[in-house]
Write a protein that holds these residues in place. Structure first.
Motif, PDB file in Angstrom:
ATOM      1  N   UNK A 123     -14.914 -40.349 -21.276  1.00  0.00           N
ATOM      2  CA  UNK A 123     -15.631 -41.572 -20.985  1.00  0.00           C
ATOM      3  C   UNK A 123     -15.201 -42.636 -21.981  1.00  0.00           C
ATOM      4  N   UNK A 124     -14.850 -43.781 -21.460  1.00  0.00           N
ATOM      5  CA  UNK A 124     -14.380 -44.832 -22.343  1.00  0.00           C
ATOM      6  C   UNK A 124     -15.525 -45.351 -23.211  1.00  0.00           C
ATOM      7  N   UNK A 125     -15.151 -45.761 -24.414  1.00  0.00           N
ATOM      8  CA  UNK A 125     -16.149 -46.359 -25.298  1.00  0.00           C
ATOM      9  C   UNK A 125     -16.697 -47.635 -24.681  1.00  0.00           C
ATOM     10  N   UNK A 126     -18.011 -47.768 -24.777  1.00  0.00           N
ATOM     11  CA  UNK A 126     -18.663 -48.962 -24.246  1.00  0.00           C
ATOM     12  C   UNK A 126     -19.299 -49.734 -25.396  1.00  0.00           C
ATOM     13  N   UNK A 127     -19.830 -50.865 -25.090  1.00  0.00           N
ATOM     14  CA  UNK A 127     -20.487 -51.631 -26.151  1.00  0.00           C
ATOM     15  C   UNK A 127     -21.690 -50.869 -26.701  1.00  0.00           C
ATOM     16  N   UNK A 128     -22.258 -49.979 -25.892  1.00  0.00           N
ATOM     17  CA  UNK A 128     -23.404 -49.199 -26.373  1.00  0.00           C
ATOM     18  C   UNK A 128     -22.970 -48.208 -27.441  1.00  0.00           C
ATOM     19  N   UNK A 129     -21.804 -47.604 -27.211  1.00  0.00           N
ATOM     20  CA  UNK A 129     -21.260 -46.696 -28.216  1.00  0.00           C
ATOM     21  C   UNK A 129     -21.025 -47.448 -29.521  1.00  0.00           C
ATOM     22  N   UNK A 130     -20.405 -48.603 -29.391  1.00  0.00           N
ATOM     23  CA  UNK A 130     -20.112 -49.396 -30.587  1.00  0.00           C
ATOM     24  C   UNK A 130     -21.407 -49.806 -31.279  1.00  0.00           C
ATOM     25  N   UNK A 131     -22.398 -50.175 -30.469  1.00  0.00           N
ATOM     26  CA  UNK A 131     -23.686 -50.588 -31.033  1.00  0.00           C
ATOM     27  C   UNK A 131     -24.290 -49.457 -31.843  1.00  0.00           C
ATOM     28  N   UNK A 132     -24.246 -48.264 -31.297  1.00  0.00           N
ATOM     29  CA  UNK A 132     -24.792 -47.100 -32.010  1.00  0.00           C
ATOM     30  C   UNK A 132     -24.040 -46.908 -33.326  1.00  0.00           C
ATOM     31  N   UNK A 133     -22.715 -46.952 -33.257  1.00  0.00           N
ATOM     32  CA  UNK A 133     -21.897 -46.755 -34.451  1.00  0.00           C
ATOM     33  C   UNK A 133     -22.169 -47.817 -35.505  1.00  0.00           C
ATOM     34  N   UNK A 134     -22.420 -49.041 -35.044  1.00  0.00           N
ATOM     35  CA  UNK A 134     -22.607 -50.143 -35.990  1.00  0.00           C
ATOM     36  C   UNK A 134     -24.070 -50.301 -36.364  1.00  0.00           C
ATOM     37  N   UNK A 135     -24.920 -49.498 -35.762  1.00  0.00           N
ATOM     38  CA  UNK A 135     -26.348 -49.618 -36.027  1.00  0.00           C
ATOM     39  C   UNK A 135     -26.882 -50.975 -35.627  1.00  0.00           C
ATOM     40  N   UNK A 136     -26.467 -51.423 -34.454  1.00  0.00           N
ATOM     41  CA  UNK A 136     -26.941 -52.722 -33.987  1.00  0.00           C
ATOM     42  C   UNK A 136     -27.168 -52.641 -32.478  1.00  0.00           C
ATOM     43  N   UNK A 137     -27.305 -53.782 -31.843  1.00  0.00           N
ATOM     44  CA  UNK A 137     -27.609 -53.761 -30.417  1.00  0.00           C
ATOM     45  C   UNK A 137     -26.378 -54.081 -29.579  1.00  0.00           C
ATOM     46  N   UNK A 138     -26.453 -53.706 -28.325  1.00  0.00           N
ATOM     47  CA  UNK A 138     -25.354 -53.974 -27.410  1.00  0.00           C
ATOM     48  C   UNK A 138     -25.127 -55.480 -27.261  1.00  0.00           C
ATOM     49  N   UNK A 139     -26.196 -56.248 -27.269  1.00  0.00           N
ATOM     50  CA  UNK A 139     -26.038 -57.696 -27.117  1.00  0.00           C
ATOM     51  C   UNK A 139     -25.192 -58.258 -28.237  1.00  0.00           C
ATOM     52  N   UNK A 140     -25.471 -57.795 -29.453  1.00  0.00           N
ATOM     53  CA  UNK A 140     -24.706 -58.288 -30.587  1.00  0.00           C
ATOM     54  C   UNK A 140     -23.234 -57.935 -30.413  1.00  0.00           C
ATOM     55  N   UNK A 141     -22.985 -56.706 -30.049  1.00  0.00           N
ATOM     56  CA  UNK A 141     -21.607 -56.268 -29.861  1.00  0.00           C
ATOM     57  C   UNK A 141     -20.920 -57.126 -28.801  1.00  0.00           C
ATOM     58  N   UNK A 142     -21.597 -57.292 -27.697  1.00  0.00           N
ATOM     59  CA  UNK A 142     -21.027 -58.094 -26.621  1.00  0.00           C
ATOM     60  C   UNK A 142     -20.691 -59.494 -27.107  1.00  0.00           C
ATOM     61  N   UNK A 143     -21.657 -60.095 -27.771  1.00  0.00           N
ATOM     62  CA  UNK A 143     -21.462 -61.467 -28.240  1.00  0.00           C
ATOM     63  C   UNK A 143     -20.280 -61.562 -29.197  1.00  0.00           C
ATOM     64  N   UNK A 144     -20.206 -60.619 -30.113  1.00  0.00           N
ATOM     65  CA  UNK A 144     -19.115 -60.644 -31.075  1.00  0.00           C
ATOM     66  C   UNK A 144     -17.777 -60.503 -30.369  1.00  0.00           C
ATOM     67  N   UNK A 145     -17.723 -59.547 -29.445  1.00  0.00           N
ATOM     68  CA  UNK A 145     -16.433 -59.267 -28.826  1.00  0.00           C
ATOM     69  C   UNK A 145     -15.979 -60.343 -27.862  1.00  0.00           C
ATOM     70  N   UNK A 146     -16.914 -61.069 -27.257  1.00  0.00           N
ATOM     71  CA  UNK A 146     -16.438 -62.095 -26.330  1.00  0.00           C
ATOM     72  C   UNK A 146     -16.411 -63.473 -26.973  1.00  0.00           C
ATOM     73  N   UNK A 147     -16.671 -63.517 -28.258  1.00  0.00           N
ATOM     74  CA  UNK A 147     -16.464 -64.770 -28.962  1.00  0.00           C
ATOM     75  C   UNK A 147     -17.648 -65.726 -28.957  1.00  0.00           C
ATOM     76  N   UNK A 148     -18.713 -65.345 -28.274  1.00  0.00           N
ATOM     77  CA  UNK A 148     -19.852 -66.272 -28.190  1.00  0.00           C
ATOM     78  C   UNK A 148     -20.829 -66.058 -29.348  1.00  0.00           C
TER      79      UNK A 148
END
Lengths: 337, 337
Positions: free
Chosen positions: A10-35
């Motif tokens: 299963x490909x890594x998703x923003x949820x996986x990254x959020x868990x790893x970074x101890x943050x939320x998916x929204x934050x991950x999404x925002x960071x990765x798409x530049x907003x």
DNA sequence: CAAGCTTGCGCAATCGATGTAGCATGATTG
DNA sequence: CAATCATGCTACATCGATTGCGCAAGCTTG
């Protein structure tokens, strides 16, 4: 051999990254798409997320992203063939420019087949492309209608339609210039003043029509009458040209206007087998350019369509839509040899 | 001019269709994607849904569909250029065959630029392609690694890599045959027994390497020593060939092995400007085929790569994966002239 | 006529990313 | 010190299609 390929990976998703970074998916999404700046995420968190994303080799799922967004930034193009420099250059430059604008180009080759053209357009529409460029389409209006129904813009390139802005070469002027040049050379080199033979293309397609008009007008200027049998609009394919020449019911003229490089292939093949140039000197010109065809004995001019300029217009239209209307004409370049 | 374009024209969804048909979205989805028999939807309802979908000009949102599904059925290909018949044919045939298998082909042209190759691969991965075919890639292993990390299979075409199955032409044998042929003709036509000049390609790329080996072995067979200066692996571009020829520090040989059609363009241009064939008769052959180049005076053989056969192998590999290993070699066709 | 099938269909969770709305926390102001 | 504000982040609904599960009605069967 413990578990037999139990890694559907299963490909890594923003949820996986959020868990790893101890943050939320929204934050991950925002960071990765530049907003993220607008969303007041701290530089520190942004850096951490970025680092983890890279470590994990994360790659967004465009499908998910596009599903949520308004525009897809995908731009489609259909193209008849890849077997000549003209369409090859169009495809290459279209891709490069689209990419420069941050768009994702998807080009489909439709083999000059009207059904395939529609099928391809339908498929591209399903991918929610923002715009479709129909290049050299047999029935551009049909495609435009299909796209319009799905709210997809279309732009016609190379062959005009009535339902979308069209950008095409100035076929009439190009043909006029080329015909004049061939007539001149026939007279000068061979002392021949008879009409040229027009070979290739479909009489029903707009470009061939315009070229035939240019061809006729150049003859008219010189007072040379051109009867119907001098116009061989036998299709583009090389074999069709060969057959048409073989079926010719008159002495082969000394000058020819060949309507495309693919037609020229057939013409040259036929000539080599039937009229060795030594016995039957010819002067011909071709609408469209090819670096090797340039070197053929007897070839005295090629009309090169100005791909860069054509695409300039396409992308202008893309950025500031003007709507359907009279086709925008782009001058051709006559390369005399 | 009532409302100024207040039609963002939301596309019809299965929910709209469900409402119109007085049924559920599940039923609509099942009917439209063909799984309705398994889901025991009545023929009657299916017909009604179909009719309404057509009336509404419905088109699935592939993004939504793919998001939910396991496989995307998108197959990607990267290709260096569209400026020659070889890659043109590869692109056309790849598309046609993919389509026949119900796959959606997306081809990207990477301009022989290693960075663009990676960038394009990354982008295609984001689209969740099922498989990527890297054609003529500068660094296929890097691409394979990138894809593998995302669980995307890769197949190398035209240039081999070590991390994915590779399907390539038998460059060595092709070059051996072509070199023999040119040597024969140089001797027969010109009474010249000196070594040929090898022009074009990158010494570092696998194919050029194999071709140089074939080139050398054909000379060795005849006991002709080939010193380094006879190998001009100056890159593929036409201008590079012209510069390399201009910088040549020895008399121009009578025979040449040209490593690609694009290189041949430069060679022929340079020859025409510097060594009129009348004064300096030549015999050359070219690795790769072009219908017009075939007709050039002095050209006595072209090696045509067997695109159909190559793609046979690619799609065999696609259907029954064999994994990385020794490259699969496909024989070339020597077209003597 | 009750128990058990078959047929035909709908409910609701799910895929992964996005963006609005809102909630803490700490700093600033009067 | 209360009121106000800026900062930094999270919860959750949403995009449209897919699909496992389950429910109801009609049909068999004993």
């Amino acid at each position: 051999m413990a578990a037999k390929d139990t890694t559907p990976a299963r490909r890594t998703t923003i949820y996986d990254l959020a868990a790893l970074a101890g943050t939320s998916a929204s934050a991950v999404s925002a960071v990765l798409n530049g907003s993220w700046k607008k969303r007041r995420i701290s530089q520190k968190l942004a850096d951490r997320i970025m680092r983890i994303a890279e470590e994990q080799g994360y790659s967004v799922n465009i499908q998910a992203s596009l599903l949520r967004r308004e525009r897809s930034n995908i731009i489609g193009m259909i193209v008849p063939k890849y077997d000549n420099r003209y369409f090859g250059a169009i495809a290459e430059q279209f891709e490069a420019r689209a990419r420069r604008l941050g768009l994702f180009p998807v080009i489909t080759c439709t083999q000059r087949d009207p059904d395939l053209e529609l099928e391809a357009a339908r498929e591209l529409v399903a991918y929610r492309i923002d715009c479709l460029v129909s290049t050299g389409a047999t029935d551009p209006d049909h495609i435009s209608a299909l796209c319009a129904a799905a709210g997809v813009r279309t732009i016609n390139l190379d062959l005009p339609g009535s339902k979308a802005p069209s950008i095409i070469s100035d076929n009439y002027s190009g043909a006029l210039d080329l015909t004049r040049h061939i007539l001149d050379r026939c007279e000068k080199d061979l002392g021949d003043k008879r009409p040229l033979l027009f070979v290739g293309g479909r009489a029903t397609d707009h470009n061939t029509g315009a070229r035939i008009r240019g061809f006729r007008d150049a003859h008219a200027e010189r007072g040379i009458p051109v009867s119907e049998e001098f116009i061989l609009a036998c299709g583009y394919a090389a074999e069709k040209a060969e057959r048409a020449l073989a079926a010719l019911d008159m002495p082969l003229p000394r000058g020819m206007f060949v309507n495309s490089t693919i037609t020229l292939e057939g013409v040259v093949r036929w000539l080599n087998q039937n009229r060795p140039p030594s016995k039957h000197p010819l002067r011909y010109g071709c609408f469209d350019w090819d670096p090797f065809a340039v070197l053929l004995p007897g070839n005295i001019g090629m009309v090169q369509q100005d791909v860069t300029h054509l695409l300039d217009k396409v992308f202008e239209e893309l950025e500031t839509p003007s709507g359907a209307g009279e086709p925008i004409l782009v001058p051709c370049i006559l390369r005399t040899l």
